[in-house]
Enzyme design. Sequence first.
Site, PDB file in Angstrom:
ATOM      1  N   CYS A  19     -26.921 -22.104 -19.157  1.00 52.06           N
ATOM      2  CA  CYS A  19     -26.738 -22.817 -17.887  1.00 52.06           C
ATOM      3  C   CYS A  19     -27.506 -22.188 -16.728  1.00 52.06           C
ATOM      4  CB  CYS A  19     -25.254 -22.904 -17.556  1.00 52.06           C
ATOM      5  SG  CYS A  19     -24.356 -23.836 -18.795  1.00 52.06           S
ATOM      6  N   HIS A  69     -24.469 -24.764 -10.239  1.00 51.00           N
ATOM      7  CA  HIS A  69     -24.404 -25.305 -11.593  1.00 51.00           C
ATOM      8  C   HIS A  69     -23.110 -26.110 -11.711  1.00 51.00           C
ATOM      9  CE1 HIS A  69     -24.308 -25.803 -15.819  1.00 51.00           C
ATOM     10  NE2 HIS A  69     -23.320 -24.958 -16.014  1.00 51.00           N
ATOM     11  N   ASN A  71     -21.372 -31.523 -17.409  1.00 53.82           N
ATOM     12  CA  ASN A  71     -22.210 -30.323 -17.492  1.00 53.82           C
ATOM     13  C   ASN A  71     -23.438 -30.638 -18.350  1.00 53.82           C
ATOM     14  OD1 ASN A  71     -23.361 -27.819 -17.897  1.00 53.82           O
ATOM     15  ND2 ASN A  71     -21.443 -26.782 -18.432  1.00 53.82           N
TER      16      ASN A  71
HETATM   17  O1  UT7 Z   1     -21.479 -23.989 -18.156  1.00 55.93           O
HETATM   18  C1  UT7 Z   1     -21.347 -22.789 -18.836  1.00 55.93           C
HETATM   19  C2  UT7 Z   1     -20.174 -22.046 -18.390  1.00 55.93           C
HETATM   20  N1  UT7 Z   1     -18.960 -22.737 -18.732  1.00 55.93           N
HETATM   21  C3  UT7 Z   1     -18.006 -22.885 -17.860  1.00 55.93           C
HETATM   22  O2  UT7 Z   1     -18.163 -22.510 -16.726  1.00 55.93           O
HETATM   23  C4  UT7 Z   1     -16.673 -23.477 -18.311  1.00 55.93           C
HETATM   24  C5  UT7 Z   1     -15.545 -22.604 -17.852  1.00 55.93           C
HETATM   25  N2  UT7 Z   1     -14.254 -23.057 -18.260  1.00 55.93           N
HETATM   26  C6  UT7 Z   1     -13.648 -24.171 -17.796  1.00 55.93           C
HETATM   27  O3  UT7 Z   1     -14.236 -24.951 -17.078  1.00 55.93           O
HETATM   28  C7  UT7 Z   1     -12.203 -24.393 -18.133  1.00 55.93           C
HETATM   29  O4  UT7 Z   1     -11.667 -23.223 -18.723  1.00 55.93           O
HETATM   30  C8  UT7 Z   1     -11.940 -25.595 -19.087  1.00 55.93           C
HETATM   31  C9  UT7 Z   1     -12.191 -26.903 -18.331  1.00 55.93           C
HETATM   32  C10 UT7 Z   1     -12.840 -25.514 -20.299  1.00 55.93           C
HETATM   33  C11 UT7 Z   1     -10.481 -25.591 -19.516  1.00 55.93           C
HETATM   34  O5  UT7 Z   1      -9.633 -25.622 -18.372  1.00 55.93           O
HETATM   35  P1  UT7 Z   1      -8.416 -24.572 -18.256  1.00 55.93           P
HETATM   36  O6  UT7 Z   1      -7.731 -24.905 -17.005  1.00 55.93           O
HETATM   37  O7  UT7 Z   1      -8.989 -23.190 -18.391  1.00 55.93           O
HETATM   38  O8  UT7 Z   1      -7.512 -24.983 -19.447  1.00 55.93           O
HETATM   39  P2  UT7 Z   1      -7.053 -24.103 -20.707  1.00 55.93           P
HETATM   40  O9  UT7 Z   1      -8.183 -23.891 -21.627  1.00 55.93           O
HETATM   41  O10 UT7 Z   1      -6.285 -22.925 -20.213  1.00 55.93           O
HETATM   42  O11 UT7 Z   1      -6.004 -25.114 -21.328  1.00 55.93           O
HETATM   43  C12 UT7 Z   1      -4.791 -25.468 -20.671  1.00 55.93           C
HETATM   44  C13 UT7 Z   1      -4.048 -26.436 -21.553  1.00 55.93           C
HETATM   45  C14 UT7 Z   1      -3.919 -25.938 -23.002  1.00 55.93           C
HETATM   46  O12 UT7 Z   1      -2.661 -26.331 -23.479  1.00 55.93           O
HETATM   47  P3  UT7 Z   1      -1.485 -25.253 -23.651  1.00 55.93           P
HETATM   48  O13 UT7 Z   1      -2.055 -24.207 -24.569  1.00 55.93           O
HETATM   49  O14 UT7 Z   1      -1.226 -24.737 -22.270  1.00 55.93           O
HETATM   50  O15 UT7 Z   1      -0.382 -26.060 -24.230  1.00 55.93           O
HETATM   51  C15 UT7 Z   1      -5.010 -26.701 -23.719  1.00 55.93           C
HETATM   52  O16 UT7 Z   1      -4.726 -26.883 -25.083  1.00 55.93           O
HETATM   53  O17 UT7 Z   1      -4.749 -27.683 -21.624  1.00 55.93           O
HETATM   54  C16 UT7 Z   1      -4.985 -28.018 -22.983  1.00 55.93           C
HETATM   55  N3  UT7 Z   1      -6.238 -28.741 -23.094  1.00 55.93           N
HETATM   56  C17 UT7 Z   1      -6.321 -30.067 -22.900  1.00 55.93           C
HETATM   57  N4  UT7 Z   1      -5.390 -31.001 -22.619  1.00 55.93           N
HETATM   58  C18 UT7 Z   1      -5.817 -32.270 -22.476  1.00 55.93           C
HETATM   59  C19 UT7 Z   1      -7.475 -28.246 -23.339  1.00 55.93           C
HETATM   60  N5  UT7 Z   1      -8.376 -29.251 -23.336  1.00 55.93           N
HETATM   61  C20 UT7 Z   1      -7.690 -30.383 -23.059  1.00 55.93           C
HETATM   62  C21 UT7 Z   1      -8.055 -31.731 -22.913  1.00 55.93           C
HETATM   63  N6  UT7 Z   1      -7.091 -32.628 -22.618  1.00 55.93           N
HETATM   64  N7  UT7 Z   1      -9.324 -32.151 -23.032  1.00 55.93           N
END
Ligand code: UT7
Length: 335
Positions: A116, A257, A287
């Site tokens: 990225c 980004h 993204n």
């Molecule tokens: O571009 C290169 C660099 N990349 C980035 O900058 C990405 C950085 N990361 C992020 O943007 C975020 O971490 C994500 C958008 C990928 C995820 O968001 P988050 O707020 O960190 O969520 P999480 O991974 O902590 O997940 C929270 C909950 C989980 O459920 P439990 O374990 O709390 O029951 C996930 O299983 O949300 C769940 N979850 C979803 N629920 C509905 C994860 N993906 C989804 C989804 N829909 N698509």
Amino acid sequence: MIDKRVFATITGVGHYLPEKVLDNKYFETIVDTSDEWIMTRTGIKERRMIEDGATSDLGARAVLDLLKSKNMSPEEIDCIITATVTPDYFFPNTTCLIQQKIGAVNAWGYDVNAACSAFLFALESAAGLVESGKYKKVVVVGADKMTSITDYQDRNNCILFGDAGAAVLLEPTEDPKYGIKDSILRIDGTGRDFLMMKAGGSAMPASEETVKNRLHYIYQEGKSVFKFAVKGMADVSYEIMQKNNLTSEDVAWLVPHQANLRIIDATAQRMGLQKEKVMINIDKYGNTTAATIPLCLVEYYRNGKLKKGDNVILAAFGAGFTWGSLYLVWGMDNV
Ligand code: UT7
């Protein structure tokens, strides 16, 4: 005779967006997710998917759009640098394919792989080539067909990514008011385990096993990457302001980004910038990895918001880890 010092400045922009739109409703039909979750956690509403080509087609079409807007012929290009993490092939590089597709018969060039952050790294390299005085017209392309490495069974990641290509032309100027002024670029390989494609390279060549285990897709530990990204991007964006004595009043635009709206907000907050000074199109395209930053520049320039003389800070964070910020003064005449 003493050669005059030249500065590298952006003198042209172009982009290509595939027509096919994947909206959040579509993801509700293929994985356990909701429009509400995606919007609140990421800020993404839609993303694009190319159906008739590869990354070189995204890149070539973006450069052709740039050339058309400049009324410039491809023979004039001296060098092309392509930022991508989804090359058409391991080799030849994607730049060769773009060069051939647009007919840039006098150009040389190469690819930059920094995920990225690749557009920033490529822009820094291109600026060096122009400032050396040896090259007059250097094109920097950011293009990624992220849908080719996205696992549509993985709800954590599949909702994030889309396809796009965008390009800028760098040329020398003797006017010190404009162009690329400064950069802070960083890499840290300890980030490898958090964001990578595990198989297909020399560390783990493709096999029946790697395909069965779905190892040819993006692997990301989102929460960890999020934390690193918030700190990394905010730190370097703030540092470059300090280093160049820029206050939040002086900065016209942050071009971040587009990975997650919450990361973008945190960066703007650290810089003391109001939302109105932040380029955002993550809602429309998700993204697109190396394409996000040039895509913002094209859109905001063409809609008249990015103006000549604006102080602009570009900022990125990506796999590696790689990250950085770059300060430039926009030098193109207003549309
Ligand atoms: O571009 C290169 C660099 N990349 C980035 O900058 C990405 C950085 N990361 C992020 O943007 C975020 O971490 C994500 C958008 C990928 C995820 O968001 P988050 O707020 O960190 O969520 P999480 O991974 O902590 O997940 C929270 C909950 C989980 O459920 P439990 O374990 O709390 O029951 C996930 O299983 O949300 C769940 N979850 C979803 N629920 C509905 C994860 N993906 C989804 C989804 N829909 N698509």
